[in-house]
Design a protein around this motif. Structure first.
Motif, short mmCIF file in Angstrom:
data_model
loop_
_atom_site.label_atom_id
_atom_site.label_comp_id
_atom_site.label_asym_id
_atom_site.label_seq_id
_atom_site.Cartn_x
_atom_site.Cartn_y
_atom_site.Cartn_z
N ARG A 250 0.59 -8.90 3.18
CA ARG A 250 0.26 -8.26 4.36
C ARG A 250 0.25 -6.61 4.02
N LEU A 251 0.85 -6.12 2.96
CA LEU A 251 0.74 -4.73 2.59
C LEU A 251 -0.48 -4.20 2.42
N THR A 252 -0.83 -3.21 2.97
CA THR A 252 -2.01 -2.51 2.46
C THR A 252 -1.92 -1.77 1.27
N ALA A 253 -3.09 -1.44 0.55
CA ALA A 253 -2.79 -0.37 -0.79
C ALA A 253 -2.07 0.68 -0.48
N GLU A 254 -2.47 1.36 0.88
CA GLU A 254 -1.55 2.71 0.81
C GLU A 254 -0.09 2.32 1.11
N GLU A 255 0.38 1.21 1.71
CA GLU A 255 1.59 0.92 2.04
C GLU A 255 2.35 0.70 0.55
N ALA A 256 1.67 -0.01 -0.18
CA ALA A 256 2.28 -0.27 -1.63
C ALA A 256 2.37 0.76 -2.42
N VAL A 257 1.36 1.75 -2.31
CA VAL A 257 1.67 3.11 -2.98
C VAL A 257 2.77 3.75 -2.49
#
Length: 290
Positions: A250-257
């Motif tokens: 469910r994580l977005t790319a921005e949240e992963a970064v």
């Protein structure tokens, strides 16, 4: 759905020299070479080595190869500077980072950090330093000092998640406090010890309850997204692998970064187990495309 590509990339430092694996130097070097050839995306390809053992690495290296070292302070004052000079003199070695327990340099955070930084005065400013707090349960004094001294050298904290004794495993409340404090202070951190498997579990061999590296990573993502200590602790305590996979996907790319900006990497004495665990949970999505 799939896990954001940057979430697990370059997550695992090679800590094969350290307990409980404690490989002999020749076997550790050979394994590191094999990992470099395999080029698993989860590996940082940093070889963690005690400052007192740099000479052993040098004797085993081949002409033309380069090892990126994570230098671990293991004998306090005087040892780091000599090891740094030894690395700088050998073109086959590159100093990637330094890790140190502040307790080896003093009993008070500010003065211990000052003494540690003085040891690194001849180490290039771009090499990051990760300091382990003197008081494990109270990271705030160290984080305050690290934030205050932020400048040319990247500075971060170090979280010890386990070891060879039960008392070396911090509770979920303690880890949650560390993670949320680091995120609030804007101080990145590395983790070490006990994080071989992805999901929180109790070891059949030792009876110790281990934190999972995926738990820690997703708990950091929660903190980086504004979650409070209780929300972070809930993720750290999750033993349901399927639930952790759902959270990761469910994580977005921005949240992963943002999560990886906070949690830089962790040292694992097994380099195979973390990759095997990730493939078990996420399958083909993590396999190389070429």
């Amino acid at each position: 759905m799939s896990v954001p590509p940057g979430l697990l990339a370059a997550l695992v430092d090679d800590a094969g020299l350290f307990p409980p694996t404690s490989l002999p130097m020749d076997r550790a070097v050979e394994r590191h070479r094999a990992d470099a050839e395999a080029d698993a995306a989860m590996h940082t390809h940093r070889f963690l080595v005690p400052a007192s053992r740099v000479g052993e690495v040098r004797r085993l290296l081949r002409e033309g190869e380069v090892f990126a070292l994570g230098l671990i302070a293991d004998r306090g004052a005087g040892n780091l500077a000599a090891a740094g000079a030894e690395i700088a003199a050998d073109p086959r070695l590159r100093l990637a980072l330094v890790e140190a327990p502040l307790a080896a340099f003093g009993e008070e955070e500010a003065s211990a950090l000052q003494a540690l930084l003085a040891e690194l005065k001849d180490v290039p400013d771009h090499v990051p330093l990760y300091a382990e707090p003197v008081g494990r349960a109270r990271p705030e004094p160290l984080l305050t000092e690290l934030a205050r001294r932020a400048g040319a050298r990247p500075l971060g904290a170090k979280l010890r998640c386990g070891g060879v004794r039960a008392d070396l495993f911090p509770g979920t409340g303690e880890v949650a406090g560390f993670v949320t404090a680091c995120v609030a202070a804007g101080v990145p951190f590395k983790a070490t010890a006990g994080l071989h498997e992805a999901v929180r579990h109790t070891s059949a061999a030792t009876g110790f309850t281990h934190h999972g590296y995926l738990n820690l990573l997703l708990a950091t993502a929660v903190a980086a997204s504004g979650g409070d200590r209780h929300a972070v602790r809930d993720v750290l305590e999750t033993e349901d692998a399927a639930e952790l996979v759902r959270l990761a996907e469910r994580l977005t790319a921005e949240e992963a970064v943002a999560a990886r900006r906070a949690l830089v990497s962790y040292g694992s004495c097994s380099t195979a187990a973390p990759v095997r665990e990730a493939l078990r949970l996420f399958g083909p999505a993590l396999r190389p495309t070429s």
